[in-house]
Design a protein around this motif. Structure first.
Motif, PDB file in Angstrom:
ATOM      1  N   PHE A   1      -5.736   9.821  35.429  1.00 35.99           N
ATOM      2  CA  PHE A   1      -7.086   9.323  35.308  1.00 35.99           C
ATOM      3  C   PHE A   1      -7.418   8.947  36.961  1.00 35.99           C
ATOM      4  CE2 PHE A   1      -8.772   9.417  31.069  1.00 35.99           C
ATOM      5  CZ  PHE A   1      -7.396   9.096  30.372  1.00 35.99           C
TER       6      PHE A   1
ATOM      7  N   GLY B   1      -2.095  -2.784  28.436  1.00 34.19           N
ATOM      8  CA  GLY B   1      -1.346  -2.759  27.674  1.00 34.19           C
ATOM      9  C   GLY B   1      -1.012  -1.663  26.912  1.00 34.19           C
ATOM     10  N   PRO B   2      -0.154  -1.572  25.772  1.00 38.34           N
ATOM     11  CA  PRO B   2       0.296  -0.208  25.313  1.00 38.34           C
ATOM     12  C   PRO B   2      -0.668   0.309  24.344  1.00 38.34           C
ATOM     13  CG  PRO B   2       1.475  -1.998  24.170  1.00 38.34           C
ATOM     14  CD  PRO B   2       0.735  -2.612  25.305  1.00 38.34           C
TER      15      PRO B   2
ATOM     16  N   LYS C   1     -12.824  11.418  33.398  1.00 36.21           N
ATOM     17  CA  LYS C   1     -12.212  11.603  32.110  1.00 36.21           C
ATOM     18  C   LYS C   1     -10.965  12.058  31.763  1.00 36.21           C
ATOM     19  CE  LYS C   1     -16.784  12.688  30.287  1.00 36.21           C
ATOM     20  NZ  LYS C   1     -17.595  13.570  29.669  1.00 36.21           N
TER      21      LYS C   1
ATOM     22  N   GLY D   1     -12.373   9.906  28.318  1.00 37.83           N
ATOM     23  CA  GLY D   1     -11.742   9.115  29.093  1.00 37.83           C
ATOM     24  C   GLY D   1     -11.814   7.652  28.674  1.00 37.83           C
TER      25      GLY D   1
ATOM     26  N   LYS E   1      -1.192   8.440  32.165  1.00 48.66           N
ATOM     27  CA  LYS E   1      -1.035   7.958  30.981  1.00 48.66           C
ATOM     28  C   LYS E   1      -0.260   8.978  29.959  1.00 48.66           C
ATOM     29  CE  LYS E   1      -3.889   6.627  26.907  1.00 48.66           C
ATOM     30  NZ  LYS E   1      -3.089   7.108  26.148  1.00 48.66           N
TER      31      LYS E   1
ATOM     32  N   LEU F   1      -7.611   0.045  24.523  1.00 46.16           N
ATOM     33  CA  LEU F   1      -6.575  -0.734  25.510  1.00 46.16           C
ATOM     34  C   LEU F   1      -7.014  -1.783  26.127  1.00 46.16           C
ATOM     35  CD1 LEU F   1      -6.351   3.021  27.008  1.00 46.16           C
ATOM     36  CD2 LEU F   1      -4.495   1.787  25.948  1.00 46.16           C
TER      37      LEU F   1
ATOM     38  N   ALA G   1       0.098   7.675  23.383  1.00 42.69           N
ATOM     39  CA  ALA G   1       0.340   6.633  22.564  1.00 42.69           C
ATOM     40  C   ALA G   1       0.986   5.499  23.293  1.00 42.69           C
ATOM     41  CB  ALA G   1       1.385   6.763  21.409  1.00 42.69           C
ATOM     42  N   GLU G   2       0.608   5.409  24.804  1.00 40.43           N
ATOM     43  CA  GLU G   2       1.086   4.453  25.784  1.00 40.43           C
ATOM     44  C   GLU G   2      -0.388   3.879  26.733  1.00 40.43           C
ATOM     45  OE1 GLU G   2       5.706   5.929  26.682  1.00 40.43           O
ATOM     46  OE2 GLU G   2       4.279   4.913  28.085  1.00 40.43           O
ATOM     47  N   GLY G   3      -0.320   3.005  27.046  1.00 41.48           N
ATOM     48  CA  GLY G   3      -1.442   2.466  28.105  1.00 41.48           C
ATOM     49  C   GLY G   3      -1.051   3.058  29.450  1.00 41.48           C
ATOM     50  N   PRO G   4      -2.206   3.415  30.155  1.00 38.87           N
ATOM     51  CA  PRO G   4      -2.346   3.808  31.538  1.00 38.87           C
ATOM     52  C   PRO G   4      -1.289   3.007  32.507  1.00 38.87           C
ATOM     53  CG  PRO G   4      -4.510   3.704  30.640  1.00 38.87           C
ATOM     54  CD  PRO G   4      -3.272   3.080  29.736  1.00 38.87           C
TER      55      PRO G   4
ATOM     56  N   TYR H   1      -4.266   6.778  37.791  1.00 37.41           N
ATOM     57  CA  TYR H   1      -3.290   6.054  36.675  1.00 37.41           C
ATOM     58  C   TYR H   1      -2.795   7.302  36.079  1.00 37.41           C
ATOM     59  CZ  TYR H   1      -5.162   1.444  37.042  1.00 37.41           C
ATOM     60  OH  TYR H   1      -5.541   0.072  37.319  1.00 37.41           O
TER      61      TYR H   1
END
Lengths: 115, 111
Positions: free
Chosen positions: A89, B103-104, A107, B42, A38, B90, A41-44, A36
């Motif tokens: 990740f 999601g964001p 991590k 993580g 990332k 998250l 300030a955003e999701g993976p 993933y």
């Protein structure tokens, strides 16, 4: 105990060169692996994955290699671009019981691609 | 495309307040997850749900509870917020495949 390890917290690479991100795992029951990406300030976001029956999976500039005997996988990005700068990740999953629902994450490694 | 939305991007709460974080997915996924992300640690799983009204503890459930009354919605509840719950939260959903879709995130600050 940490079942998925990313031993390099950070990595800097020159634009245009190859980025190699590494991941080690300890649980031999893991049989599917994912990467993933990332941004702050955003999701993976899902990038690429590989099943344990394969040793390589390629998608454009991204290639994941799996070495089951060493319990090691790596993500190669060629050529690296400034927009690739993010935290990456590694994650692993099993196909049995609760393991099929969950992902175990490392991590993370922060990649910086220098223009 | 899978879409996972979270009720707030940024939230500031006081110590002791009850906090609700909501997550909605639009892909009819059975499985939903709540994680928190902290620097150097993580993504750590707080709770997950594999069906409506079903929930399972993850690695760090202490201080949290969850609710899943409808398939598309999964809520995380901080019964009495504390400063050590300041984090990025998250939400993710998962269908039949291995991939989870996130999601964001909600950046929660507890003062």
């Amino acid at each position: 105990d940490q079942q998925v390890k990313q031993n390099s917290p950070s990595l800097s690479v020159q634009e245009g060169r190859i980025s190699i991100l590494n991941c080690d795992y300890t649980n031999s029951m893991f049989d599917y692996f994912l990467w993933y990406k990332k941004y702050p300030a955003e999701g993976p976001t899902f990038l690429i994955s590989i099943s344990s029956i394969k040793d390589k999976n390629e998608d454009g500039r991204f290639t994941v290699f799996l070495n089951k005997s060493a319990k090691h996988l790596s993500l190669h990005i060629v050529p690296s671009q400034p927009g690739d700068s993010a935290v990456y990740f590694c994650a692993a999953s099993g196909s049995f019981g609760a393991g099929s629902y969950q992902l175990t994450f490392g991590k993370g490694t922060k990649l910086s691609v220098i223009p | 495309d899978v879409k996972v939305t979270q009720s707030s991007r940024y939230l500031v709460k006081r110590t002791g307040e009850k906090v609700f974080l909501e997550c909605v997915q639009d892909m009819d996924h059975e499985n939903m997850f709540w994680y928190r992300q902290d620097p150097g640690l993580g993504l750590r799983l707080i709770y997950f749900s594999y069906d409506v009204k079903m929930k399972e503890k993850g690695d760090i459930p202490e201080g949290y509870s969850v609710s899943r009354e409808k398939k598309e919605r999964f809520s995380l509840i901080l019964e009495s917020a504390s400063t050590n719950q300041t984090s990025m939260y998250l939400c993710a959903s998962k269908g039949d495949r291995y991939e989870q879709y996130f999601g964001p995130g909600t950046r929660l600050t507890v003062t």
